[in-house]
Each structure stands twice: as C-alpha cells, then as structure tokens.
Design an enzyme around this catalytic site. Structure first.
Site, PDB file in Angstrom:
ATOM      1  N   LYS A  42       0.910  -1.227  -0.053  1.00  8.68           N
ATOM      2  CA  LYS A  42       0.014   0.085  -0.093  1.00  8.68           C
ATOM      3  C   LYS A  42       0.879   1.420   0.076  1.00  8.68           C
ATOM      4  CE  LYS A  42      -2.910  -2.756   2.810  1.00  8.68           C
ATOM      5  NZ  LYS A  42      -3.103  -3.147   4.524  1.00  8.68           N
ATOM      6  N   GLY A  43       2.080   1.090   0.323  1.00  7.76           N
ATOM      7  CA  GLY A  43       2.961   2.121   0.708  1.00  7.76           C
ATOM      8  C   GLY A  43       3.329   3.176  -0.499  1.00  7.76           C
ATOM      9  N   GLU A  98       7.416   2.521  -5.595  1.00  8.90           N
ATOM     10  CA  GLU A  98       7.363   1.800  -3.984  1.00  8.90           C
ATOM     11  C   GLU A  98       7.764   2.973  -3.136  1.00  8.90           C
ATOM     12  OE1 GLU A  98       7.128  -0.262  -1.958  1.00  8.90           O
ATOM     13  OE2 GLU A  98       8.566  -1.862  -2.188  1.00  8.90           O
ATOM     14  N   ASP A  99       7.383   2.875  -1.940  1.00 13.81           N
ATOM     15  CA  ASP A  99       7.678   3.736  -0.927  1.00 13.81           C
ATOM     16  C   ASP A  99       9.127   3.831  -0.581  1.00 13.81           C
ATOM     17  OD1 ASP A  99       7.647   1.028   0.099  1.00 13.81           O
ATOM     18  OD2 ASP A  99       6.018   1.566   1.739  1.00 13.81           O
ATOM     19  N   ASP A 102      14.747  -0.833   1.136  1.00 19.42           N
ATOM     20  CA  ASP A 102      15.465  -0.892   2.428  1.00 19.42           C
ATOM     21  C   ASP A 102      16.524  -2.298   2.174  1.00 19.42           C
ATOM     22  OD1 ASP A 102      15.995  -1.370   4.939  1.00 19.42           O
ATOM     23  OD2 ASP A 102      14.251  -2.384   5.683  1.00 19.42           O
ATOM     24  N   LYS A 130      16.959   3.698   1.625  1.00 16.03           N
ATOM     25  CA  LYS A 130      17.914   3.247   2.833  1.00 16.03           C
ATOM     26  C   LYS A 130      19.061   2.355   2.630  1.00 16.03           C
ATOM     27  CE  LYS A 130      14.940   2.799   6.673  1.00 16.03           C
ATOM     28  NZ  LYS A 130      14.295   1.854   7.692  1.00 16.03           N
ATOM     29  N   PHE A 151      13.850   4.032  11.154  1.00 18.24           N
ATOM     30  CA  PHE A 151      12.558   3.284  10.830  1.00 18.24           C
ATOM     31  C   PHE A 151      11.556   4.573  10.836  1.00 18.24           C
ATOM     32  CE2 PHE A 151       8.287   1.477  10.971  1.00 18.24           C
ATOM     33  CZ  PHE A 151       8.396   0.437  10.175  1.00 18.24           C
ATOM     34  N   VAL A 152      10.983   4.930   9.479  1.00 19.77           N
ATOM     35  CA  VAL A 152      10.208   6.012   9.191  1.00 19.77           C
ATOM     36  C   VAL A 152       8.708   5.798   8.776  1.00 19.77           C
ATOM     37  CG1 VAL A 152      12.118   7.282   8.534  1.00 19.77           C
ATOM     38  CG2 VAL A 152      10.919   6.060   6.688  1.00 19.77           C
ATOM     39  N   ASP A 158       4.224   2.830   6.803  1.00 17.83           N
ATOM     40  CA  ASP A 158       3.363   2.537   8.054  1.00 17.83           C
ATOM     41  C   ASP A 158       4.298   1.944   8.928  1.00 17.83           C
ATOM     42  OD1 ASP A 158       3.769   0.062   6.453  1.00 17.83           O
ATOM     43  OD2 ASP A 158       2.414  -0.860   8.069  1.00 17.83           O
ATOM     44  N   ARG A 164       0.404   5.766   7.767  1.00 23.61           N
ATOM     45  CA  ARG A 164       0.437   5.856   6.258  1.00 23.61           C
ATOM     46  C   ARG A 164      -0.232   7.370   6.091  1.00 23.61           C
ATOM     47  NH1 ARG A 164       1.787   0.897   4.017  1.00 23.61           N
ATOM     48  NH2 ARG A 164       0.569  -0.779   4.746  1.00 23.61           N
TER      49      ARG A 164
HETATM   50  P1  IMP Z   1      12.729  -4.452   1.329  1.00 27.94           P
HETATM   51  O1  IMP Z   1      12.427  -5.304   0.639  1.00 27.94           O
HETATM   52  O2  IMP Z   1      13.400  -4.716   2.643  1.00 27.94           O
HETATM   53  O3  IMP Z   1      13.503  -3.233   0.371  1.00 27.94           O
HETATM   54  O4  IMP Z   1      11.489  -3.683   1.987  1.00 27.94           O
HETATM   55  C1  IMP Z   1      10.683  -2.759   1.384  1.00 27.94           C
HETATM   56  C2  IMP Z   1       9.316  -2.636   2.319  1.00 27.94           C
HETATM   57  O5  IMP Z   1       9.976  -2.771   3.665  1.00 27.94           O
HETATM   58  C3  IMP Z   1       8.655  -1.352   2.125  1.00 27.94           C
HETATM   59  O6  IMP Z   1       7.874  -1.409   0.863  1.00 27.94           O
HETATM   60  C4  IMP Z   1       8.185  -0.781   3.275  1.00 27.94           C
HETATM   61  O7  IMP Z   1       6.695  -1.531   3.208  1.00 27.94           O
HETATM   62  C5  IMP Z   1       9.094  -1.692   4.197  1.00 27.94           C
HETATM   63  N1  IMP Z   1      10.016  -0.938   5.149  1.00 27.94           N
HETATM   64  C6  IMP Z   1      11.449  -0.605   4.977  1.00 27.94           C
HETATM   65  N2  IMP Z   1      11.795   0.148   5.715  1.00 27.94           N
HETATM   66  C7  IMP Z   1      10.709   0.668   6.289  1.00 27.94           C
HETATM   67  C8  IMP Z   1      10.671   2.095   7.123  1.00 27.94           C
HETATM   68  O8  IMP Z   1      11.603   2.640   7.641  1.00 27.94           O
HETATM   69  N3  IMP Z   1       9.433   2.388   7.442  1.00 27.94           N
HETATM   70  C9  IMP Z   1       8.145   1.653   7.033  1.00 27.94           C
HETATM   71  N4  IMP Z   1       8.274   0.654   6.118  1.00 27.94           N
HETATM   72  C10 IMP Z   1       9.407   0.264   5.783  1.00 27.94           C
HETATM   73 MG    MG Z   2       4.882  -1.700   3.804  1.00 26.66          MG
END
Ligand code: IMP
Ligand code: MG
Length: 178
Positions: A42-43, A98-99, A102, A130, A151-152, A158, A164
């Site tokens: 949803k982000g 994407e939001d 990470d 990040k 963590f934001v 969210d 959100r």
């Molecule tokens: P990745 O697969 O680890 O890159 O994660 C991506 C997803 O992790 C994002 O779409 C977010 O939903 C969640 N996420 C990662 N870091 C944060 C944060 O700081 N706050 C909120 N959601 C996060």
């Molecule tokens: Mg998420």
C-alpha cells in the site's frame, strides 16, 4: 498522531517539490504511451498518485501487493505476492513505484518477475532509499530522498498498518514500537 513522532525528516512542501522534480526526470526519460506505472501497495500509493498527476502524457496504472515484512521493523527476505497485476506487461515498459527500498529484496524480486513476464524495460522509482540496509543488488533509477538507517512512517509508510496518512515523513518515537 504528532505525539508519536520523534522528528520530521521531510515536510509536505519538501515532498511536493521533490515529487515534481522526479516527475520531470521520469518524463524526460520515459515519456510514451506504452508505459505502465506499477505501484506497490500500500506504501507506494501516495507517491504514485502524486507522481502520475504531474505527467503530461497518458500512462496505464496497475497495482501489486506483496508482503516482505511480517511484523516489526525487520525484513524477512521472503517476498510473497498477495495481489497480482491485472494487465499483460509483455512487451511493455514498466515503472515500479515503491515507498522505500530497504533490503532491496522486494524490488529485486519484482524486477525479476516482470522481466520473466516479458517486460521490455523495468525501471524503479522510490520515495525513499535506505542504502545502509541493502542486501540485494538492485539499481534504483529514481530516488526521492536518501535516508539514514531509521524506521520512518508517513506519506504511505506504515508501522503495523498505521501512520500511512501522515502528510510528512517522520521518525517514530522508539517507545511506539518498543
Ligand atoms: P525491502 O524488501 O527490505 O527493500 O523492503 C521494502 C518494504 O519494507 C517497503 O515497501 C516497506 O513496506 C518496508 N519498510 C522498509 N523500511 C521501512 C521503514 O523505515 N518504515 C516503514 N516501512 C519500511
Ligand atoms: Mg510496507
């Protein structure tokens, strides 16, 4: 809600300005009517809603929902599709919105999937990056802001499905998720 926020990283005005700049950059690179803007729910919904309204060319919108986070603040690395796209992306150009990137696991998985499905080109646009926590090798084409390892929440992001709807990006007070 404000009581739960330790500090604001980017306010509404800063986000608005940056989204417009990103839209211009994307327009320059990707303008054309075969572009599918594929938002990761949803982000990514806030960013894509604001971004596509800055485009002066018609695009196709679609949405995908994945889960890589089960609870808490740490990625499990296990990417699961909860809602798939409706349209055929074979031969099309895809911009994933994407939001946050990470670990990179989610986007590495999606990029691979869309390429397997025959997408001609797959580009990635994210509000936040990040890099400190990157695990998967992944090229992120359009980045709103680079953030430190905190963590934001807000503007789509969210914590346990909440926050959100904050219009800015902020860091949660540690006691909220303690
Ligand atoms: P990745 O697969 O680890 O890159 O994660 C991506 C997803 O992790 C994002 O779409 C977010 O939903 C969640 N996420 C990662 N870091 C944060 C944060 O700081 N706050 C909120 N959601 C996060
Ligand atoms: Mg998420």
């Amino acid at each position: 809600m404000e009581n739960s926020i330790a500090k604001i990283l980017y306010n509404e005005e800063q986000i608005k300005t940056r989204v417009k700049e990103m839209a211009q950059e994307i327009t320059k690179d990707l303008m054309g009517d075969d572009l599918i803007v594929l938002t990761v729910l949803k982000g990514g919904a806030m960013l894509s809603a604001d971004l596509v309204r800055c485009f002066d060319f018609p695009v196709t919108l679609d949405y995908i929902a994945v889960s890589s986070y089960y609870s808490g603040t740490v990625s499990t690395g296990n990417v699961q599709i909860k809602k798939d796209t409706d349209i055929n992306i074979n031969g099309k150009r895809v911009l994933i919105v994407e939001d946050i990137v990470d670990s990179g696991n989610t986007l590495a998985h999606l990029k691979e999937l869309f390429k397997l499905r025959g997408a001609k080109d797959v580009k990635i646009c994210t509000l936040l990056n990040k890099p400190a926590r990157r695990v998967a090798e992944i090229k992120v084409d359009y980045i709103g802001f680079e953030i430190p390892d905190e963590f934001v929440v807000g503007y789509g992001l969210d914590y346990n499905q909440l926050y959100r709807n904050l219009p800015y990006i902020g860091v949660l007070k540690p006691e909220v998720y303690a």
